[in-house]
Design a protein around this motif. Structure first.
Motif, short mmCIF file in Angstrom:
data_model
loop_
_atom_site.label_atom_id
_atom_site.label_comp_id
_atom_site.label_asym_id
_atom_site.label_seq_id
_atom_site.Cartn_x
_atom_site.Cartn_y
_atom_site.Cartn_z
N CYS A 1 -0.46 -2.64 -6.04
CA CYS A 1 0.68 -3.32 -5.41
C CYS A 1 0.53 -3.23 -3.89
O CYS A 1 0.62 -2.15 -3.30
CB CYS A 1 1.98 -2.66 -5.87
N LEU A 2 0.31 -4.39 -3.26
CA LEU A 2 0.11 -4.41 -1.80
C LEU A 2 1.35 -3.88 -1.08
O LEU A 2 1.23 -3.15 -0.09
CB LEU A 2 -0.15 -5.84 -1.32
N TYR A 3 2.52 -4.27 -1.58
CA TYR A 3 3.74 -3.84 -0.90
C TYR A 3 3.81 -2.31 -0.82
O TYR A 3 4.15 -1.74 0.22
CB TYR A 3 5.00 -4.38 -1.60
N ASN A 4 3.49 -1.64 -1.93
CA ASN A 4 3.57 -0.18 -1.93
C ASN A 4 2.68 0.41 -0.85
O ASN A 4 3.05 1.36 -0.16
CB ASN A 4 3.13 0.38 -3.30
N VAL A 5 1.49 -0.16 -0.71
CA VAL A 5 0.55 0.38 0.29
C VAL A 5 1.05 0.06 1.70
O VAL A 5 1.05 0.92 2.59
CB VAL A 5 -0.87 -0.16 0.05
N ALA A 6 1.52 -1.18 1.90
CA ALA A 6 2.04 -1.57 3.22
C ALA A 6 3.19 -0.65 3.62
O ALA A 6 3.28 -0.18 4.75
CB ALA A 6 2.51 -3.02 3.18
N MET A 7 4.05 -0.37 2.68
CA MET A 7 5.26 0.42 2.94
C MET A 7 4.92 1.89 3.17
O MET A 7 5.35 2.51 4.14
CB MET A 7 6.19 0.25 1.73
N MET A 8 4.17 2.45 2.24
CA MET A 8 3.97 3.90 2.28
C MET A 8 3.01 4.35 3.38
O MET A 8 3.07 5.49 3.82
CB MET A 8 3.45 4.39 0.92
N THR A 9 2.10 3.47 3.76
CA THR A 9 1.16 3.88 4.81
C THR A 9 1.76 3.71 6.21
O THR A 9 1.17 4.16 7.18
CB THR A 9 -0.14 3.04 4.74
N ASP A 10 2.92 3.05 6.30
CA ASP A 10 3.50 2.76 7.62
C ASP A 10 2.51 2.00 8.49
O ASP A 10 2.44 2.20 9.70
CB ASP A 10 3.88 4.06 8.35
N ALA A 11 1.73 1.12 7.86
CA ALA A 11 0.69 0.43 8.62
C ALA A 11 0.92 -1.07 8.71
O ALA A 11 0.12 -1.78 9.31
CB ALA A 11 -0.68 0.69 7.97
N ARG A 12 2.01 -1.59 8.14
CA ARG A 12 2.31 -3.01 8.22
C ARG A 12 3.81 -3.20 8.40
O ARG A 12 4.61 -2.37 7.96
CB ARG A 12 1.86 -3.74 6.95
N ASP A 13 4.19 -4.33 9.02
CA ASP A 13 5.61 -4.61 9.27
C ASP A 13 6.36 -4.88 7.96
O ASP A 13 5.83 -5.57 7.08
CB ASP A 13 5.76 -5.84 10.16
N VAL A 14 7.56 -4.36 7.88
CA VAL A 14 8.41 -4.60 6.71
C VAL A 14 9.80 -5.01 7.20
O VAL A 14 10.41 -4.33 8.01
CB VAL A 14 8.53 -3.33 5.83
#
Ligand code: SF4
Length: 469
Positions: free
Chosen positions: A404-417
């Motif tokens: 799940c891309l969202y999980n990685v984007a969110m948990m790594t704090d590496a992409r805008d949400v």
């Protein structure tokens, strides 16, 4: 009472973080230069940072210091305190003196499981897991352009409150009459902000709480509104966290499928019916199996299920049994959580957690990781929480390239949400070229549902300013 007297440094927070691995609720007494823990046995420890930059802990006539390469001051003091408390208690928390929520980040910085294990006193299997998972996170992040945006839509309501819950969600029995109103405010916020979103949407996650808590019509209204207002293209990853299996109906599944949604989370937490009843979850393992079968028949190709280790009413065998059943269901994603609580939860940590003097939960989690890997799953994201029971982590597993891309984007704090709804946290991420780390700026919504509904426009304006929409 445990008392730690600080000498030559002021790393109160770091010391309290290490104490928390062993005993609950440490506190700082800055006036007297101490960290203390009322519920812990009587130990008086001196934590000194020497002029050489090395740290030493003294207790009961013994000195504890690390002989390897020096780290920055706060890590030095954590390391020597961890060594002292390990010796005094006989407890060896698996992540050593790593107390942050992102062990994968530190693993990537060291880039060697042996090094991580040695420098931070992390158990070798956890060090290897952190490095493997961290490399997976990096690989997955490459699929999410930093120019894109990721969207979260929060539904902080559940049909009943699980005994262990620490989220901001509301049992709908308190807000039953407000559910429809909340949906309307959520759609209003989406409409207010959507015209300004000019960036591509990489991933969209409808989470909770339990988003399928709405009745069929309101759920369809919400999903339709998402697609009417947000530019969700065919390559955007869309996930709906259905959560409680008993809230999933054929009409809700069809509402999602009509827009091409293929990813759903159906989260039993355990497949043991007795535990489910005691946890106030009001569904059975048969409901889970039924919901998964219906989702498959409706065309969902990626199903995630969450499970929790360390529930009070369960043995290690129950937890392993749940894993066996989930693997047998052929799920694409399985997320293994470790029980944790924040102060909001109704019960104390001791009330909710199993007594686990022999480390059975830790062993069961390791056994389940092995079962998952044997069945073809790979760990792809990981995080820890401060009050995690048993000092363990949460790890998401996937098979067949279905992470799940969202999980990685969110948990790594590496992409805008960008988050919509009560309780959501929006964030903008700025890459730091010189350090290869990210700087994150956050913009919170209101955690309170009623306040969110009263201030929807104001909250939307704040987010518009934050993102420059
Ligand atoms: S389903 Fe999740 S959010 Fe809802 S009450 Fe249970 S733990 Fe809390």
């Amino acid at each position: 009472m445990l008392e730690i007297v600080l000498k030559g440094h002021e790393s109160y927070y770091a010391l309290a973080d290490v104490v928390r691995l062993f005993f609950p609720s440490p506190a700082e007494d800055r006036e007297n230069g101490k960290v203390f823990c009322a519920g812990a046995p009587d130990f008086l420890i001196e934590s000194e940072l020497l002029p050489s930059g090395r740290s030493v802990c003294r207790v009961n006539g013994k000195e504890y210091y690390f002989a390897g390469p020096a780290e920055e001051a706060s890590r030095e003091v954590k390391r020597s305190l961890y060594m002292a408390l390990t010796d005094l208690t006989g407890i060896r928390p698996p992540w050593g003196c790593l107390t942050g929520i992102r062990p994968t980040l530190v693993a990537l910085q060291t880039d060697s499981a042996e090094d991580l294990s040695e420098r931070y006193l992390v158990r070798p299997d956890k060090a290897a897991l952190a490095l493997k998972t961290g490399r997976e996170e990096v690989r997955i992040l490459e699929k999410i352009s930093p120019q894109d945006i990721n969207i979260y839509i929060g539904i902080p309501f559940c049909p009943s409150r699980c005994e262990y819950c620490s989220f901001v969600s509301s049992d709908i029995s308190f807000h039953m009459g407000r559910l429809k109103e909340y949906k309307e405010h959520l759609i209003k916020e989406i409409r207010l902000l959507s015209p300004g979103i000019k960036r591509r949407i990489s991933s969209l996650y409808v989470g909770g709480g339990t988003p399928t808590v709405f009745d069929d019509d309101d759920f369809r209204d919400l999903i339709d509104a998402v697609y009417e207002n947000l530019a969700v293209d065919k390559d955007c990853e869309v996930t709906v966290e259905a959560g409680r299996p008993d809230t999933i109906t054929e009409n809700k599944l069809k509402a999602m499928a009509s827009h091409g949604i293929k990813r759903i989370c159906i989260n039993p937490q355990t497949m043991n019916d007795e535990t489910l009843a005691k946890l106030n979850r009001r569904h059975t393992s048969a409901d889970t199996v039924r919901a998964i079968e219906e989702a498959r028949q409706t065309g969902f190709s990626v199903i995630n299920a969450d499970m929790i280790a360390g529930l009070k009413y369960e043995t290690a065998k129950d937890f392993i049994d749940t894993a066996e059943k989930m693997i047998a269901l052929g799920l694409e994603n399985i997320t293994v959580h470790t029980l944790y609580k924040k102060r909001r939860a109704a019960m104390s940590l001791a009330d909710v957690m199993t007594d686990d003097p022999a480390g059975e939960v830790d062993k069961a989690v390791s056994a389940v990781y092995g079962m998952l890997e044997d069945a073809g799953y790979r760990p792809y994201y990981m995080y820890k929480q401060k009050d995690t029971g048993h000092g363990l982590e949460n790890t998401g597993f996937e098979k067949g390239g279905t992470a799940c891309l969202y999980n990685v984007a969110m948990m790594t704090d590496a992409r805008d949400v960008l988050s919509f709804g009560a309780g959501g946290m929006s964030k903008r991420v700025f890459e730091q070229v010189d350090t290869a780390k990210y700087r994150v700026e956050r913009c919170s919504s209101s955690k309170d549902v009623l306040d969110y509904m009263m201030r929807t426009e104001e909250i939307a304006r704040k987010k518009a300013d934050f993102f420059g929409l």
